[in-house]
Structures are given as structure tokens and as C-alpha cells.
Design a protein around this motif. Structure first.
Motif, PDB file in Angstrom:
ATOM      1  N   MET A   1      17.573  -6.311  33.980  1.00 41.31           N
ATOM      2  CA  MET A   1      16.753  -6.532  32.796  1.00 41.31           C
ATOM      3  C   MET A   1      15.445  -5.766  32.933  1.00 41.31           C
ATOM      4  N   ASP A   2      14.993  -5.250  31.811  1.00 39.79           N
ATOM      5  CA  ASP A   2      13.733  -4.513  31.772  1.00 39.79           C
ATOM      6  C   ASP A   2      12.557  -5.451  32.049  1.00 39.79           C
ATOM      7  N   PRO A   3      11.686  -5.097  33.001  1.00 37.84           N
ATOM      8  CA  PRO A   3      10.539  -5.959  33.306  1.00 37.84           C
ATOM      9  C   PRO A   3       9.604  -6.182  32.117  1.00 37.84           C
ATOM     10  N   GLY A   4       9.489  -5.200  31.228  1.00 39.40           N
ATOM     11  CA  GLY A   4       8.649  -5.362  30.044  1.00 39.40           C
ATOM     12  C   GLY A   4       9.179  -6.446  29.119  1.00 39.40           C
ATOM     13  N   LEU A   5      10.499  -6.454  28.926  1.00 33.50           N
ATOM     14  CA  LEU A   5      11.121  -7.506  28.111  1.00 33.50           C
ATOM     15  C   LEU A   5      10.991  -8.859  28.794  1.00 33.50           C
ATOM     16  N   ALA A   6      11.164  -8.859  30.117  1.00 27.01           N
ATOM     17  CA  ALA A   6      11.046 -10.108  30.874  1.00 27.01           C
ATOM     18  C   ALA A   6       9.634 -10.661  30.772  1.00 27.01           C
ATOM     19  N   PHE A   7       8.628  -9.796  30.936  1.00 23.58           N
ATOM     20  CA  PHE A   7       7.246 -10.265  30.835  1.00 23.58           C
ATOM     21  C   PHE A   7       6.975 -10.826  29.442  1.00 23.58           C
ATOM     22  N   GLY A   8       7.490 -10.155  28.425  1.00 21.51           N
ATOM     23  CA  GLY A   8       7.303 -10.638  27.055  1.00 21.51           C
ATOM     24  C   GLY A   8       7.887 -12.022  26.856  1.00 21.51           C
ATOM     25  N   SER A   9       9.063 -12.254  27.409  1.00 23.22           N
ATOM     26  CA  SER A   9       9.694 -13.576  27.299  1.00 23.22           C
ATOM     27  C   SER A   9       8.887 -14.635  28.035  1.00 23.22           C
ATOM     28  N   VAL A  10       8.391 -14.276  29.208  1.00 19.91           N
ATOM     29  CA  VAL A  10       7.569 -15.209  29.984  1.00 19.91           C
ATOM     30  C   VAL A  10       6.273 -15.510  29.239  1.00 19.91           C
ATOM     31  N   LEU A  11       5.643 -14.475  28.709  1.00 17.90           N
ATOM     32  CA  LEU A  11       4.390 -14.676  27.974  1.00 17.90           C
ATOM     33  C   LEU A  11       4.601 -15.623  26.801  1.00 17.90           C
ATOM     34  N   ARG A  12       5.674 -15.414  26.040  1.00 20.50           N
ATOM     35  CA  ARG A  12       5.968 -16.272  24.884  1.00 20.50           C
ATOM     36  C   ARG A  12       6.179 -17.723  25.329  1.00 20.50           C
ATOM     37  N   GLU A  13       6.949 -17.904  26.402  1.00 13.41           N
ATOM     38  CA  GLU A  13       7.224 -19.247  26.905  1.00 13.41           C
ATOM     39  C   GLU A  13       5.945 -19.953  27.346  1.00 13.41           C
ATOM     40  N   VAL A  14       5.117 -19.264  28.116  1.00 14.87           N
ATOM     41  CA  VAL A  14       3.874 -19.879  28.615  1.00 14.87           C
ATOM     42  C   VAL A  14       2.904 -20.117  27.467  1.00 14.87           C
ATOM     43  N   ALA A  55      -3.783 -14.566  31.102  1.00 16.99           N
ATOM     44  CA  ALA A  55      -3.585 -15.677  32.038  1.00 16.99           C
ATOM     45  C   ALA A  55      -4.713 -16.696  31.904  1.00 16.99           C
ATOM     46  N   ALA A  56      -5.935 -16.233  31.885  1.00 18.41           N
ATOM     47  CA  ALA A  56      -7.080 -17.140  31.783  1.00 18.41           C
ATOM     48  C   ALA A  56      -7.033 -17.934  30.477  1.00 18.41           C
ATOM     49  N   ALA A  57      -6.651 -17.277  29.401  1.00 18.11           N
ATOM     50  CA  ALA A  57      -6.589 -17.942  28.096  1.00 18.11           C
ATOM     51  C   ALA A  57      -5.539 -19.051  28.074  1.00 18.11           C
ATOM     52  N   MET A  58      -4.504 -18.904  28.916  1.00 19.54           N
ATOM     53  CA  MET A  58      -3.436 -19.907  28.963  1.00 19.54           C
ATOM     54  C   MET A  58      -3.585 -20.851  30.159  1.00 19.54           C
ATOM     55  N   HIS A  59      -4.674 -20.691  30.897  1.00 17.81           N
ATOM     56  CA  HIS A  59      -4.976 -21.546  32.056  1.00 17.81           C
ATOM     57  C   HIS A  59      -3.901 -21.482  33.135  1.00 17.81           C
ATOM     58  N   VAL A  60      -3.422 -20.275  33.391  1.00 20.70           N
ATOM     59  CA  VAL A  60      -2.512 -20.008  34.504  1.00 20.70           C
ATOM     60  C   VAL A  60      -3.073 -18.804  35.246  1.00 20.70           C
ATOM     61  N   SER A  61      -2.546 -18.533  36.418  1.00 21.33           N
ATOM     62  CA  SER A  61      -3.013 -17.358  37.145  1.00 21.33           C
ATOM     63  C   SER A  61      -2.172 -16.140  36.761  1.00 21.33           C
ATOM     64  N   ALA A  62      -2.771 -14.979  36.917  1.00 18.31           N
ATOM     65  CA  ALA A  62      -2.034 -13.743  36.675  1.00 18.31           C
ATOM     66  C   ALA A  62      -0.841 -13.672  37.627  1.00 18.31           C
ATOM     67  N   ALA A  63      -1.035 -14.151  38.849  1.00 15.72           N
ATOM     68  CA  ALA A  63       0.043 -14.152  39.840  1.00 15.72           C
ATOM     69  C   ALA A  63       1.223 -15.003  39.365  1.00 15.72           C
ATOM     70  N   GLN A  64       0.933 -16.122  38.714  1.00 13.09           N
ATOM     71  CA  GLN A  64       2.014 -16.972  38.189  1.00 13.09           C
ATOM     72  C   GLN A  64       2.824 -16.219  37.137  1.00 13.09           C
ATOM     73  N   LEU A  65       2.131 -15.512  36.249  1.00 12.60           N
ATOM     74  CA  LEU A  65       2.838 -14.760  35.208  1.00 12.60           C
ATOM     75  C   LEU A  65       3.732 -13.689  35.823  1.00 12.60           C
ATOM     76  N   ILE A  66       3.225 -13.004  36.839  1.00 10.86           N
ATOM     77  CA  ILE A  66       4.008 -11.967  37.503  1.00 10.86           C
ATOM     78  C   ILE A  66       5.197 -12.585  38.235  1.00 10.86           C
ATOM     79  N   GLN A  67       4.964 -13.696  38.948  1.00 14.28           N
ATOM     80  CA  GLN A  67       6.055 -14.355  39.676  1.00 14.28           C
ATOM     81  C   GLN A  67       7.122 -14.850  38.718  1.00 14.28           C
ATOM     82  N   MET A  68       6.699 -15.438  37.609  1.00 16.37           N
ATOM     83  CA  MET A  68       7.662 -15.917  36.613  1.00 16.37           C
ATOM     84  C   MET A  68       8.471 -14.746  36.037  1.00 16.37           C
ATOM     85  N   THR A  69       7.808 -13.611  35.853  1.00 12.61           N
ATOM     86  CA  THR A  69       8.497 -12.427  35.348  1.00 12.61           C
ATOM     87  C   THR A  69       9.522 -11.935  36.358  1.00 12.61           C
ATOM     88  N   GLU A  70       9.132 -11.890  37.625  1.00 13.77           N
ATOM     89  CA  GLU A  70      10.058 -11.467  38.672  1.00 13.77           C
ATOM     90  C   GLU A  70      11.261 -12.410  38.743  1.00 13.77           C
TER      91      GLU A  70
END
Length: 78
Positions: A1-14, A55-70
Motif C-alpha cells: 500500500m502507498d504510504p501517502g494513502l495510508a497516512f491519509g487514512s490514519v489522519l482521517r481516523e484520528v 498532530a498537535a491539533a489532534m492532541h497526539v504525537s507526530a510519532a504516533q501518526l507515523i507509527q499508525m501509518t507504518e
């Protein structure tokens, strides 16, 4: 899966879990609402600076968003 699509899905979910609309997230992260939409659809990727703002706007860490994407990529055929 494309990481860009994965990040988008994670962003929407969070974002939804945070109870924010695209417009509210964009306002809190000081970016354009259309950019949030483009990121969520995998058509654009955020810079590191924007990643931290989102990440800050959603009260999560940038690392969490990256880990969730991975994790998303690995589960969905990376």
C-alpha cells in the motif's frame, strides 16, 4: 500500500476520533482545509512542520501518526 494513502487514512481516523471536522483541524493546524482533504485522499503529503501541526491539533504525537501509518501499511500489504 502507498504510504501517502495510508497516512491519509490514519489522519482521517484520528481526526474523526478527535471529534474534528476537516475545517476545524485545518484551523487548529493553521493550514488550508482543502490541504487536509488532499492529504486524507493521499493526493498530497504534509511537510514535517505540517505533520507536527496536525498532530498537535489532534492532541497526539507526530510519532504516533507515523507509527499508525507504518502499522496500516504493514496490515494492508506494504
Amino acid at each position: 500500500m502507498d504510504p501517502g494513502l495510508a497516512f491519509g487514512s490514519v489522519l482521517r481516523e484520528v481526526r474523526k476520533r478527535s471529534g474534528l471536522t476537516q475545517e476545524q483541524l485545518a484551523l487548529a493546524a493553521d493550514i488550508d482545509r482543502t490541504f487536509v482533504s488532499l492529504i486524507e485522499r493521499g493526493e498530497r503529503q504534509p511537510t514535517i512542520r505540517v505533520l507536527f501541526r496536525l498532530a498537535a491539533a489532534m492532541h497526539v504525537s507526530a510519532a504516533q501518526l507515523i507509527q499508525m501509518t507504518e502499522d496500516y501499511v504493514n496490515v494492508n500489504g506494504g
